[in-house]
Write an enzyme that holds these catalytic residues in place. Sequence first.
Site, PDB file in Angstrom:
ATOM      1  N   VAL A  17      -5.871  10.369 -40.473  1.00  0.00           N
ATOM      2  CA  VAL A  17      -5.108   9.852 -41.607  1.00  0.00           C
ATOM      3  C   VAL A  17      -4.680  10.987 -42.534  1.00  0.00           C
ATOM      4  O   VAL A  17      -5.457  11.899 -42.822  1.00  0.00           O
ATOM      5  CB  VAL A  17      -5.931   8.798 -42.396  1.00  0.00           C
ATOM      6  N   ILE A  18      -3.418  10.943 -42.927  1.00  0.00           N
ATOM      7  CA  ILE A  18      -2.869  11.805 -43.974  1.00  0.00           C
ATOM      8  C   ILE A  18      -2.418  10.870 -45.097  1.00  0.00           C
ATOM      9  O   ILE A  18      -1.679   9.912 -44.856  1.00  0.00           O
ATOM     10  CB  ILE A  18      -1.667  12.640 -43.475  1.00  0.00           C
ATOM     11  N   GLN A  78       2.451  12.852 -46.769  1.00  0.00           N
ATOM     12  CA  GLN A  78       3.065  12.513 -45.490  1.00  0.00           C
ATOM     13  C   GLN A  78       4.483  13.063 -45.373  1.00  0.00           C
ATOM     14  O   GLN A  78       5.123  13.398 -46.357  1.00  0.00           O
ATOM     15  CB  GLN A  78       3.067  10.990 -45.305  1.00  0.00           C
ATOM     16  N   ARG A  79       4.936  13.192 -44.110  1.00  0.00           N
ATOM     17  CA  ARG A  79       6.280  13.680 -43.765  1.00  0.00           C
ATOM     18  C   ARG A  79       6.539  15.094 -44.272  1.00  0.00           C
ATOM     19  O   ARG A  79       7.656  15.448 -44.624  1.00  0.00           O
ATOM     20  CB  ARG A  79       7.359  12.713 -44.274  1.00  0.00           C
ATOM     21  N   GLY A 106       4.640  17.710 -42.518  1.00  0.00           N
ATOM     22  CA  GLY A 106       4.094  18.550 -41.456  1.00  0.00           C
ATOM     23  C   GLY A 106       2.592  18.753 -41.510  1.00  0.00           C
ATOM     24  O   GLY A 106       2.037  19.463 -40.671  1.00  0.00           O
ATOM     25  N   HIS A 107       1.907  18.117 -42.468  1.00  0.00           N
ATOM     26  CA  HIS A 107       0.459  18.314 -42.573  1.00  0.00           C
ATOM     27  C   HIS A 107      -0.290  17.647 -41.423  1.00  0.00           C
ATOM     28  O   HIS A 107      -1.338  18.140 -40.998  1.00  0.00           O
ATOM     29  CB  HIS A 107      -0.049  17.795 -43.917  1.00  0.00           C
ATOM     30  N   SER A 120       0.719  17.513 -38.333  1.00  0.00           N
ATOM     31  CA  SER A 120       0.797  18.455 -37.210  1.00  0.00           C
ATOM     32  C   SER A 120      -0.191  19.598 -37.384  1.00  0.00           C
ATOM     33  O   SER A 120      -0.833  20.038 -36.424  1.00  0.00           O
ATOM     34  CB  SER A 120       2.219  19.016 -37.087  1.00  0.00           C
ATOM     35  N   GLU A 148      -8.392   8.088 -28.901  1.00  0.00           N
ATOM     36  CA  GLU A 148      -8.732   6.677 -28.791  1.00  0.00           C
ATOM     37  C   GLU A 148      -7.595   5.799 -29.286  1.00  0.00           C
ATOM     38  O   GLU A 148      -7.252   5.817 -30.461  1.00  0.00           O
ATOM     39  CB  GLU A 148      -9.995   6.394 -29.620  1.00  0.00           C
TER      40      GLU A 148
END
Length: 426
Positions: free
Chosen positions: A234-235, A240-241, A243-244, A246, A268
């Site tokens: 989870v980010i 978000q959006r 590149g974190h 990745s 999973e």
Amino acid sequence: MAGGDWTTDSNEALTLSLVRAQEDKKALRSDESFEQFHPTFTYPIYGEEEKIYGYEDLVIDLRFASGSLAQFLSVSYAKKLDASSTVDNAEGILSEFIPPGYDTDEAMFLSRVEEDAISFKPIGRLVHSYKRSPRIHALPDGTSEETIEYEVYHATLDDPGFREYHRRMQIFILLYIEAGSYINEEEEGWEFVVLYEKRKRANGTPTYHFVGYSSLYNFYCFPERVRLRLSQFVILPPYQRQGHGSELYKAIYNYVLSCPAVSELTVEDPAEAFEDLRDRNDLRMLLAHEQFIREGFGDSGVTGSQGGGRVSKGKSRARTQVVPLGSKGKGKMGPPVDRAWAENWRKDLKIASRQFHRLVEMLILLHLDSADVRAERAFRLQVKERLYRFNFEVLAQLEKEERLEKLEETFQSVRDDYQRILAMVR
């Protein structure tokens, strides 16, 4: 509230904030906001319908100290029904999902934020770091910020203080991962990677701010290794959006490569968005891996190498570009792919079998000459064989003609999806 029926959407009522100390707020750019955002899901807490009954203008204010994740919870409303037996206990229900001892006094909480901002340090071992240049350089005090640092730490529940920290951050799993649930703390084998933003104050003091995390679980893998499964990822919305996600995934993958005892990284039941993130990053890693691409496609598969030097398996030290679609290469990728060669690389790169074969198929498609009938047929048969094996129990029950139709339909769908993913990494 909808239509005077005393019912509130719990996703709208619950407001989340990552609160920074006053000194740290001064360093924020005008486009940075970490307070008053909403969850994606609240059904694990407030029920499948995500409704809270008995209030008008209900606001559930759940705040976190941005680094330590110390919590503050407050519930306010304009009106509340008198019938206490039918009114939902908005605070009581939520309090069952966060650790006891949260603040309910705003002044006490803000005082704790100020203290924790200086005293909090990430728990565990630093495994990855990267920097970002802010979009706006000028700060309110007239100075400029050249870069923002981010750090990823690896920790376990045995690290002093981390079990308590995990209990504070795990609620984000319920709020942002569909079908997410809390892990069983009593199970051995859990590992965690946590991402923080690191900002320095004018006096050089670093402060850390929670960005997101992933939980990993290791399983025994015969004869004497473990298989690491990525379970949760989870980010938080303010990050978000950018590149974190990745960077966090790359940190996990490189950690796996660095551990001799780990045989491979599995995932999973990935959500579609995470599967895309994983595909993009795995593909970029392989495309930048000069030795792998050269063996797979011959010299025509790698062009524009920068930096030179030998590239060891599993790590890329040269920036490479693949030749465009339609070029022919002579190498182990075929099609069809040399299975023994592919399996050796799969083990060396520690990628799960299905994922690795999908990546190989994408790379073949990227290099495939559409005018080469033999290569097109070999590629189609290679993909269909894998699909047949993967879906054997379902396909084996169909008549031959229906089975062939279903395989062809699935192949075309997979091919289209590969093109979509490849378009993201070109």
